[in-house]
Design an enzyme around this catalytic site. Structure first.
Site, PDB file in Angstrom:
ATOM      1  N   ASP A 470       0.815  -1.199   0.000  1.00 16.07           N
ATOM      2  CA  ASP A 470       0.000   0.000   0.000  1.00 16.07           C
ATOM      3  C   ASP A 470       0.858   1.262   0.000  1.00 16.07           C
ATOM      4  OD1 ASP A 470      -2.700   1.292   0.473  1.00 16.07           O
ATOM      5  OD2 ASP A 470      -1.633   1.994   2.259  1.00 16.07           O
ATOM      6  N   GLU A 523       1.094  -0.572  -5.148  1.00 14.83           N
ATOM      7  CA  GLU A 523       0.121   0.484  -5.391  1.00 14.83           C
ATOM      8  C   GLU A 523       0.944   1.766  -5.519  1.00 14.83           C
ATOM      9  OE1 GLU A 523      -3.532   3.050  -3.516  1.00 14.83           O
ATOM     10  OE2 GLU A 523      -1.853   2.343  -2.320  1.00 14.83           O
TER      11      GLU A 523
END
Length: 801
Positions: A470, A523
């Site tokens: 993330d 990401e």
């Protein structure tokens, strides 16, 4: 003197025999018993030798010569300095003064047992009651030639307990462990630090170890000592900053925390950063855990590395476990989720963060327990059961992993030992400007080790098949969400966070080396060069690649959703929003994500983004999914979007499953979209042209990419042997009859294998049931062409008949 640690993984050599170290010790014990009896006659109120005033400090080192009969006895009681530091929780080496130690005149036994009324040493037939020195300290001198194996009999008000003495055991961490910890290279850090039920010298208990280099002292507190760690101080192991203690009798299921004395003398109770299990939030204690799970996914693991992820089919169903079916535990989810995902044909699930987090509304993206699956749904073995069942159903498991930042909770990582430790010491580098959290200090080797080992931990201990990392962009740039003056350039004057780059490279290299078949997914929302390039291949920017396997294609996601949200009458002016992705499609190995972030906080669900009435909204979504599954890259779809849920996702109640209830009047509309997703996955997995060359330009060819006036685009996907699939999308709300498309001349006929307008999906059923034969007329720069009737707001796939 503290005994030297044994080598890693080996038991320390014992210094005594099986009982009381042989005949000599036995004789000494008999003499001690006789002296004890004589003492009772002259001093009936005391069993320990009389103290002399002033007290003498007992030597820290064992005597090397002489015998108890010839050495001059000294007082075994602790000096004032040791007493004060133990009471204040600032003693760095309690094992050097507590327990049994050779001193002139015999063996000095010292115990620190707050609230005890009496303490007696038990060794075979020998029973020696220690003198009460006050403040919970007890001591006694026994004329033995060496320290025997012994136990303690501790008397409290209303109870007597026979226990092992924690301070008679050698360190549980060996030299190799300490060396790797000091180097920041302990790839199985969770095996060294944390709480581990184990057996030492035949005694069952739990070993505790924690990294707290700035602490003046660390004690273990838990239910086993009524949350008063005073009597259980830990020892510091050299310059590593690690504190360690083996507590006999403490087993799995016990709650605990570390009581840390900060540099300023204040104290703080902290959860274990390496805890493998926690209490259910909002409770914050760590839990001693021992796994007893037996895996059954050997076949899955044996074949997981048969093909690299970017050359294999991958369609991912993203799940927020607590809300997928609210109220279900890991084991209950294991009875439903694998069957549901397998029925829809997805190859993988991606679990939103599973690691423990205090606030459910963060969806797991603000982690406090990096090594513990959230206790909201069960214990770690229960989570293993869920992963195991998914594997046995043929489904890979990806997990969101959050190494970018952590919350400021005062019982977790923030200023863990009284000073910045896991976070950067520079406040400008530590505070995350967007989320109110703290960023990790990626340049500190122990912090980097904590995170790299954590990535390995989830994949090795829980058989996770991949990590979606993330917020990578927030890690890579020093000026991320910061204004001028709020950040400091790197040593080269640039904005790149060189520490974070090195960390990500090390994490990826370590994980791919240790875990065959694993995949990491970034990401990353910028144009950083080489996210999925090998770490040893330097790019034009001067950096080696970050080493990820795949990267989320955020550009494709934003552009394509922007296009789809427009009224069809305006789409011709924005045709490039669909075609531009092919300009950079092979710059990285991509995943096409329609994730949770796109269906919350006012962004609307996927179907609700679409223009038009209810029929057109569903038709637009179906056409978009058909285009998405045919586009180069892997697919990811968030739960609820597979059946055209109209409402945004909420972690409070999860997907609107009632929309599929046959009793609901519009259930067929939602079931139709779900049936399409199932068929998309089925055809996709059976068609290598759609995934074999996902990351190579030879796997794609435009048929027509500039038909903006028609809102049409068409392209070929090609297998390694040239076998094609033709994908055609008509994003206009009108039927286009006899639409001519150029095709290769070596395909005798084309057969429609998927049409998003089919009646069973809720469409108008403008389909082509019969094979379509090419005509010799060249078109779109190709030697042959076919004419199709394109349904409105639909995507059609054709394969060679």
């Amino acid at each position: 003197m503290t005994p030297r640690p044994s080598s890693s993984g080996s038991e320390p050599k014992k210094t005594t025999g099986k009982k009381t170290a042989g005949k000599e010790t036995a004789k000494a014990a008999k003499k001690a018993v006789a002296k004890k009896a004589a003492a009772k006659k002259t001093a009936p109120q005391k069993t320990a030798p009389k103290k002399t005033a002033p007290k003498k400090t007992a030597p820290r080192e064992e005597s090397t010569g002489g015998s108890p009969e010839t050495e001059v006895a000294v007082s075994p009681a602790l000096d004032a300095g040791d007493r004060e530091r133990l009471l204040a929780g600032t003693h760095h080496d309690p094992h050097a003064v507590l327990g049994g130690h050779r001193v002139p005149g015999g063996v000095a036994f010292r115990a620190f047992r707050p609230y005890a009324l009496a303490v007696t040493v038990l060794c075979g037939e020998l029973r020696v009651e220690l003198h009460d020195d006050g403040d919970g300290f007890f001591s006694g001198l026994v004329p033995l030639s060496e320290v025997p194996l012994y136990r303690l009999l501790v008397t409290y008000e209303g109870t007597v307990q026979e226990v092992e003495d924690p301070y008679r055991f050698l360190p549980t961490l060996g030299e190799l462990d300490l060396h790797l910890l000091g180097e920041g290279r302990h790839e199985q850090l969770w095996r060294a630090l944390g709480a581990h039920p184990t057996t030492r010298d035949g005694v069952a208990g739990t070993r505790f170890a924690v990294w707290a280099p700035n602490a003046r002292g660390v004690r273990v507190a838990g239910g086993f000592n009524f949350w008063d760690g005073t009597g259980h101080p830990m020892r510091s192991l050299g310059s590593t900053g690690v504190w360690e203690l083996f507590l006999p009798g403490v087993g799995a299921g016990e709650l605990y925390k570390f009581e840390i004395t900060r540099p300023d003398g204040s104290r703080t109770f902290r959860a274990d950063p390496l805890a493998r299990r926690t209490e259910v939030p909002p409770a914050t204690s760590s839990v001693v855990h021992a796994s007893h799970y037996t895996w059954g996914d050997e076949e899955w693991l044996a074949h997981r590395a048969d093909a690299p992820a970017h050359e294999a089919p991958m369609s991912v169903y993203e799940v927020h476990l607590p809300s997928w079916r609210p109220g279900l535990t890991y084991r209950e989810l294991a009875e439903q989720l694998p069957a549901y995902v397998a029925d829809l044909g997805f190859t993988h699930v991606e679990l939103m963060p599973v690691a423990e987090h205090p606030f459910g509304g963060s969806w797991g993206y603000q982690v406090t327990g990096f090594y513990a699956p959230t206790a909201r749904l069960g214990d770690p073995d229960d989570f293993k059961y869920l992963v195991d069942r998914l594997h046995r159903a043929g489904i890979g498991v990806l997990m969101d992993w959050v190494p970018a930042h952590f919350p400021r909770d005062d019982w977790a990582l923030a200023e863990f030992d009284g000073r910045p430790l896991y976070e950067h010491s520079d406040p400008l580098r530590a505070a995350h400007p967007d989320w109110g959290t703290l960023e990790f200090d990626f340049g500190r080797r122990e912090v980097r080790n904590f995170l790299v080992a954590n990535a390995v931990y989830w994949c090795e201990e829980f058989h996770i098949d991949g990590l979606r990392v993330d917020a990578v962009a927030s890690m890579l740039y020093l000026d991320y969400s910061r204004e001028p003056g709020q950040w400091t350039p790197n040593e080269h004057g640039g904005r790149e966070n060189l520490d974070a780059v090195a960390f990500l490279q090390e994490m990826n290299a370590t994980l791919y080396r240790r875990v065959p078949g694993v995949v990491t997914v970034a990401e990353e929302s910028t144009a950083w060069d080489g996210v999925t390039r090998a770490t040893h291949h330097q790019g034009p920017s001067g950096f080696g690649g970050l080493g990820f396997g795949l990267k989320w294609n955020m550009g494709w996601m934003h552009d394509s959703l922007e296009y789809m949200s427009r009224e069809p009458v305006h789409r011709k002016y924005h045709h490039g929003e669909l075609t531009f992705s092919m300009v950079y499609a092979y710059s990285e190995n991509y995943v096409l994500p329609i994730s949770h972030d796109e269906v919350v906080h006012g962004k609307k669900s996927l179907v609700s983004k679409m223009p038009g009435d209810w029929w057109q909204q569903r038709a637009n979504e179906r056409a978009y999914l058909g285009y998405m599954w045919a586009h180069p890259g892997k697919q990811l779809l968030f739960m609820g979007q597979e059946f055209a849920q109209g409402a945004e996702w909420s972690e409070a109640h999860g997907p609107d499953w009632w929309l599929l209830d046959p009793e609901y009047g519009a259930a067929a509309d939602h079931r139709g979209v779900r049936d399409l997703v199932r068929d998309l996955n089925t055809v996709y997995r059976a068609t290598p042209a759609l995934w074999r060359r996902d990351t190579h330009p030879s796997g794609f060819a435009w048929v027509v990419g500039d038909a903006a006036e028609d809102d049409v685009l068409a392209f070929l996907r090609l297998d390694a042997d040239g076998t094609p699939l033709l994908a055609v999308s008509n994003f206009a709300p009108v039927v286009r009859s006899g639409y001519r498309l150029g095709v290769p001349d070596d395909v005798p006929a084309w057969h429609e294998v998927l049409n998003t307008d089919a009646a069973r999906y809720g469409g108008g059923d403008v389909v082509t049931p019969d094979p379509v034969k090419p005509e010799a007329q060249g078109w779109h720069g190709r030697p042959a062409s076919i004419r199709l009737t394109l349904p409105p707001l639909a995507t059609v796939w054709l394969r060679p008949a």
